[in-house]
Scaffold this active site. Structure first.
Site, PDB file in Angstrom:
ATOM      1  N   SER A  13      -5.284   4.422 -57.864  1.00 23.15           N
ATOM      2  CA  SER A  13      -4.353   3.324 -57.609  1.00 23.15           C
ATOM      3  C   SER A  13      -4.727   2.118 -58.453  1.00 23.15           C
ATOM      4  O   SER A  13      -5.916   1.886 -58.747  1.00 23.15           O
ATOM      5  CB  SER A  13      -4.465   2.946 -56.126  1.00 23.15           C
ATOM      6  OG  SER A  13      -3.844   1.717 -55.892  1.00 23.15           O
ATOM      7  N   LYS A  72     -10.740   4.410 -52.929  1.00 23.67           N
ATOM      8  CA  LYS A  72     -10.199   4.900 -54.208  1.00 23.67           C
ATOM      9  C   LYS A  72     -11.208   4.622 -55.330  1.00 23.67           C
ATOM     10  O   LYS A  72     -11.464   5.460 -56.176  1.00 23.67           O
ATOM     11  CB  LYS A  72      -8.865   4.210 -54.513  1.00 23.67           C
ATOM     12  CG  LYS A  72      -7.751   4.575 -53.556  1.00 23.67           C
ATOM     13  CD  LYS A  72      -7.065   5.858 -53.943  1.00 23.67           C
ATOM     14  CE  LYS A  72      -6.911   6.808 -52.793  1.00 23.67           C
ATOM     15  NZ  LYS A  72      -6.323   8.091 -53.129  1.00 23.67           N
ATOM     16  N   TYR A 109      -9.479   0.793 -47.898  1.00 27.85           N
ATOM     17  CA  TYR A 109      -8.643   1.782 -48.588  1.00 27.85           C
ATOM     18  C   TYR A 109      -8.889   1.692 -50.105  1.00 27.85           C
ATOM     19  O   TYR A 109      -9.179   2.698 -50.768  1.00 27.85           O
ATOM     20  CB  TYR A 109      -7.148   1.552 -48.281  1.00 27.85           C
ATOM     21  CG  TYR A 109      -6.266   2.285 -49.273  1.00 27.85           C
ATOM     22  CD1 TYR A 109      -6.164   3.667 -49.248  1.00 27.85           C
ATOM     23  CD2 TYR A 109      -5.567   1.588 -50.276  1.00 27.85           C
ATOM     24  CE1 TYR A 109      -5.395   4.358 -50.181  1.00 27.85           C
ATOM     25  CE2 TYR A 109      -4.796   2.260 -51.204  1.00 27.85           C
ATOM     26  CZ  TYR A 109      -4.712   3.638 -51.163  1.00 27.85           C
ATOM     27  OH  TYR A 109      -3.959   4.309 -52.094  1.00 27.85           O
TER      28      TYR A 109
HETATM   29  P1  NAD Z   1       1.423  10.125 -47.860  1.00 25.27           P
HETATM   30  O1  NAD Z   1       0.744   9.649 -46.643  1.00 25.27           O
HETATM   31  O2  NAD Z   1       2.914  10.212 -47.853  1.00 25.27           O
HETATM   32  O3  NAD Z   1       0.848  11.561 -48.272  1.00 25.27           O
HETATM   33  C1  NAD Z   1      -0.479  11.938 -48.054  1.00 25.27           C
HETATM   34  C2  NAD Z   1      -0.463  13.312 -47.392  1.00 25.27           C
HETATM   35  O4  NAD Z   1      -1.808  13.731 -47.196  1.00 25.27           O
HETATM   36  C3  NAD Z   1       0.214  13.308 -46.019  1.00 25.27           C
HETATM   37  O5  NAD Z   1       1.181  14.345 -45.967  1.00 25.27           O
HETATM   38  C4  NAD Z   1      -0.933  13.566 -45.037  1.00 25.27           C
HETATM   39  O6  NAD Z   1      -0.506  14.312 -43.913  1.00 25.27           O
HETATM   40  C5  NAD Z   1      -1.931  14.306 -45.912  1.00 25.27           C
HETATM   41  N1  NAD Z   1      -3.335  14.155 -45.521  1.00 25.27           N
HETATM   42  C6  NAD Z   1      -4.028  13.013 -45.267  1.00 25.27           C
HETATM   43  N2  NAD Z   1      -5.305  13.284 -44.951  1.00 25.27           N
HETATM   44  C7  NAD Z   1      -5.443  14.631 -45.017  1.00 25.27           C
HETATM   45  C8  NAD Z   1      -6.532  15.526 -44.804  1.00 25.27           C
HETATM   46  N3  NAD Z   1      -7.728  15.082 -44.422  1.00 25.27           N
HETATM   47  N4  NAD Z   1      -6.336  16.845 -44.985  1.00 25.27           N
HETATM   48  C9  NAD Z   1      -5.120  17.329 -45.354  1.00 25.27           C
HETATM   49  N5  NAD Z   1      -4.047  16.528 -45.559  1.00 25.27           N
HETATM   50  C10 NAD Z   1      -4.211  15.190 -45.389  1.00 25.27           C
HETATM   51  O7  NAD Z   1       0.921   9.210 -49.075  1.00 25.27           O
HETATM   52  P2  NAD Z   1       1.485   9.127 -50.564  1.00 25.27           P
HETATM   53  O8  NAD Z   1       2.181   7.834 -50.732  1.00 25.27           O
HETATM   54  O9  NAD Z   1       2.179  10.371 -50.907  1.00 25.27           O
HETATM   55  O10 NAD Z   1       0.106   9.015 -51.341  1.00 25.27           O
HETATM   56  C11 NAD Z   1      -0.482  10.141 -51.963  1.00 25.27           C
HETATM   57  C12 NAD Z   1      -1.731   9.715 -52.682  1.00 25.27           C
HETATM   58  O11 NAD Z   1      -1.419   8.714 -53.643  1.00 25.27           O
HETATM   59  C13 NAD Z   1      -2.810   9.121 -51.784  1.00 25.27           C
HETATM   60  O12 NAD Z   1      -4.059   9.566 -52.250  1.00 25.27           O
HETATM   61  C14 NAD Z   1      -2.666   7.632 -52.006  1.00 25.27           C
HETATM   62  O13 NAD Z   1      -3.883   6.961 -51.791  1.00 25.27           O
HETATM   63  C15 NAD Z   1      -2.262   7.587 -53.472  1.00 25.27           C
HETATM   64  N6  NAD Z   1      -1.516   6.376 -53.832  1.00 25.27           N
HETATM   65  C16 NAD Z   1      -0.339   6.094 -53.204  1.00 25.27           C
HETATM   66  C17 NAD Z   1       0.347   4.927 -53.531  1.00 25.27           C
HETATM   67  C18 NAD Z   1       1.651   4.588 -52.847  1.00 25.27           C
HETATM   68  O14 NAD Z   1       2.042   3.430 -52.903  1.00 25.27           O
HETATM   69  N7  NAD Z   1       2.338   5.514 -52.226  1.00 25.27           N
HETATM   70  C19 NAD Z   1      -0.162   4.045 -54.503  1.00 25.27           C
HETATM   71  C20 NAD Z   1      -1.354   4.383 -55.134  1.00 25.27           C
HETATM   72  C21 NAD Z   1      -2.034   5.551 -54.795  1.00 25.27           C
HETATM   73  N1  UFG Z   2       5.743  -7.706 -49.751  1.00 30.14           N
HETATM   74  C1  UFG Z   2       6.471  -8.594 -48.982  1.00 30.14           C
HETATM   75  N2  UFG Z   2       6.887  -8.193 -47.745  1.00 30.14           N
HETATM   76  C2  UFG Z   2       6.607  -6.964 -47.236  1.00 30.14           C
HETATM   77  C3  UFG Z   2       5.860  -6.071 -48.028  1.00 30.14           C
HETATM   78  C4  UFG Z   2       5.432  -6.479 -49.270  1.00 30.14           C
HETATM   79  O1  UFG Z   2       6.735  -9.704 -49.418  1.00 30.14           O
HETATM   80  O2  UFG Z   2       7.007  -6.666 -46.096  1.00 30.14           O
HETATM   81  C5  UFG Z   2       5.330  -8.102 -51.109  1.00 30.14           C
HETATM   82  C6  UFG Z   2       3.824  -8.125 -51.293  1.00 30.14           C
HETATM   83  O3  UFG Z   2       3.285  -9.364 -50.932  1.00 30.14           O
HETATM   84  C7  UFG Z   2       3.705  -7.815 -52.790  1.00 30.14           C
HETATM   85  C8  UFG Z   2       4.902  -6.896 -53.066  1.00 30.14           C
HETATM   86  O4  UFG Z   2       5.811  -7.134 -52.000  1.00 30.14           O
HETATM   87  O5  UFG Z   2       3.877  -8.995 -53.541  1.00 30.14           O
HETATM   88  C9  UFG Z   2       4.526  -5.423 -53.084  1.00 30.14           C
HETATM   89  O6  UFG Z   2       3.831  -5.097 -51.890  1.00 30.14           O
HETATM   90  P1  UFG Z   2       3.560  -3.581 -51.435  1.00 30.14           P
HETATM   91  O7  UFG Z   2       2.893  -3.626 -50.104  1.00 30.14           O
HETATM   92  O8  UFG Z   2       4.821  -2.796 -51.560  1.00 30.14           O
HETATM   93  O9  UFG Z   2       2.588  -3.041 -52.560  1.00 30.14           O
HETATM   94  P2  UFG Z   2       1.138  -3.551 -52.985  1.00 30.14           P
HETATM   95  O10 UFG Z   2       1.226  -3.926 -54.418  1.00 30.14           O
HETATM   96  O11 UFG Z   2       0.574  -4.529 -52.059  1.00 30.14           O
HETATM   97  O12 UFG Z   2       0.267  -2.232 -52.745  1.00 30.14           O
HETATM   98  C10 UFG Z   2       0.664  -0.988 -53.234  1.00 30.14           C
HETATM   99  C11 UFG Z   2       0.196   0.129 -52.301  1.00 30.14           C
HETATM  100  C12 UFG Z   2      -1.295   0.247 -52.304  1.00 30.14           C
HETATM  101  C13 UFG Z   2      -1.798   0.343 -53.681  1.00 30.14           C
HETATM  102  C14 UFG Z   2      -1.301  -0.796 -54.508  1.00 30.14           C
HETATM  103  C15 UFG Z   2      -1.676  -0.651 -55.949  1.00 30.14           C
HETATM  104  O13 UFG Z   2       0.595  -0.137 -50.989  1.00 30.14           O
HETATM  105  O14 UFG Z   2      -1.629   1.427 -51.636  1.00 30.14           O
HETATM  106  O15 UFG Z   2       0.126  -0.833 -54.476  1.00 30.14           O
HETATM  107  O16 UFG Z   2      -1.454  -1.825 -56.627  1.00 30.14           O
HETATM  108  F1  UFG Z   2      -3.152   0.340 -53.666  1.00 30.14           F
END
Ligand code: NAD
Ligand code: UFG
Length: 351
Positions: free
Chosen positions: A133, A162, A158
């Protein structure tokens, strides 16, 4: 070349979209997910997201309801299949929750990954793609953020999970040349598949901007809280690099193809973003246009731990992986809205 890819967390948001693109690219996919953050009907052999992926791809997915921390369960999966590469999405990902229950985050995200890597090693599988991330960059010292930017200084467990996992992966690759690891640093994944059949389905109140806005648009929430309008940005609200989930999924397909080509060595990192930032108010405006709905919002205090601006330098992924994001903010909003309005209650209201 058709590969057999083990996808952990394949029922989740990023995992399910990536599984679909991997199937579309002709690969075989085996998913492991413990369903802690995915909707699965108890009478079904597949979680709902993967059922729909199968329909969209016209191909089947093998699914195991196994926790990655369950060593014997994971061994069983590796014994049954000859796996070429692991794409590791399984993790807990809610920033606020990670501050309340840090040990569970470290257990799941760090111990879970270590067990997975050990089982891979036992089975001579050394190709690994990791979901990292942009949060690992902490407070940006310089923009755009390139892959050489300092990492660490994350403000929550969190983000630290990562960052620490990346450090573990670096050490592993240093210690044993058989490993090739690609860490993909996602910026802000949003949107949904064009069909509106799969999308982001957060549990409870969304933490992230786009799902919150779409729930306001569909009438599930009353009003968006905008976290601060006094940042040093053009309109005072936070700026992020939003990336369409299908672009992100395609980035994984390119990364996996590069990984198995044998051209890379050791631990490598790529940003997956668009290279362009949008403010919260720009996203609200774009979503309002895409949905035809008025998005009610109010300005509240800043959210602790948020940075003002974050966007990626995307040139390395373009150069090495031959991948760039193609979809813009309008399409991100249209596709999110298409998913949200046809599934107002997410996968739970399945049809
Ligand atoms: P998500 O929660 O939708 O998907 C994660 C999946 O992993 C879920 O289906 C959950 O049931 C499964 N899971 C969690 N722990 C587990 C375990 N111990 N064993 C087996 N399954 C397990 O999340 P996502 O948004 O799809 O994120 C996927 C990956 O991308 C994560 O590693 C997250 O940290 C990373 N990531 C997500 C974002 C974002 O904004 N969505 C941003 C940066 C990084
Ligand atoms: N925001 C609001 N209101 C909300 C939610 C978000 O104003 O209800 C704003 C936040 O302050 C930020 C922007 O919208 O300025 C984006 O916020 P998000 O929560 O959508 O995303 P972040 O950038 O905070 O975080 C996301 C993921 C993290 C990841 C990160 C990487 O949630 O898991 O991007 O940069 F680590």
């Amino acid at each position: 070349m058709s590969l057999t890819i083990l996808v952990t967390g394949g029922a989740g948001f990023v995992g399910s979209h990536t599984v679909l693109e991997l199937l579309n690219a002709g690969h075989e996919v085996i998913c492991v997910d413990n369903l802690c953050n995915a909707f699965g009907a108890s009478n079904s052999k597949l979680p709902e997201s993967l059922k729909r992926v199968e329909e969209l791809a016209g191909k089947s997915v093998l699914f195991y309801d196994v926790d990655i921390r369950n060593r014997d369960g994971m061994r069983g999966v590796f014994k049954k299949h000859k796996i070429d590469c692991v794409a590791h999405f399984a993790a807990l990902k809610a920033v606020g929750e990670s501050c309340r229950i840090p040990l569970q985050y470290y257990q799941n995200n760090i111990t879970g990954t270590s067990i997975l890597l050990e089982v891979m090693e036992e089975n001579n599988v050394f190709n690994f793609v990791y979901s990292s991330s942009a949060t690992v960059y902490g407070e940006p010292q310089k923009l755009p953020l390139d892959e050489n930017h300092h990492t660490g200084n994350c403000t929550n467990p969190y983000g630290k999970s990562k960052y620490f996992t990346e450090e573990i992966l670096k050490d592993l690759c240093q210690s044993d040349a058989r490993w090739t690891v690609i860490s993909l640093r996602y910026f802000n994944p949003v949107g949904a598949h064009k069909s509106g059949r799969i999308g982001e389905d957060p549990n409870g109140e969304p933490n992230n901007l786009m799902p919150y806005i779409s729930q306001v648009a569909v009438g599930r929430r009353l009003c968006l809280k905008v976290f601060g309008d006094n940042y040093d940005t053009p309109d005072g609200t936070g700026v992020r690099d939003y990336i369409h989930i299908v672009d992100l999924a395609e980035g994984h397909v390119s990364a996996i193809q590069k990984l198995v080509s044998g051209e890379l060595n050791g631990f490598v990192v790529y940003n997956l973003g668009t290279g362009r930032g949008y403010s919260v108010l720009e996203v609200v405006d774009a979503f309002s246009k895409a949905s035809g709905k008025d998005i009610k919002f109010e300005i509240v205090d800043r959210r602790p731990g948020d940075v003002a601006i974050s966007y990626a330098d995307v040139s390395l992924a373009a150069k090495v992986l031959g991948w760039t994001a193609k979809r813009g903010l309008k399409e991100m909003c249209e596709d999110t809205w298409n998913w949200q309005r046809s599934n107002p209650n997410g996968f739970a209201g399945s049809n």
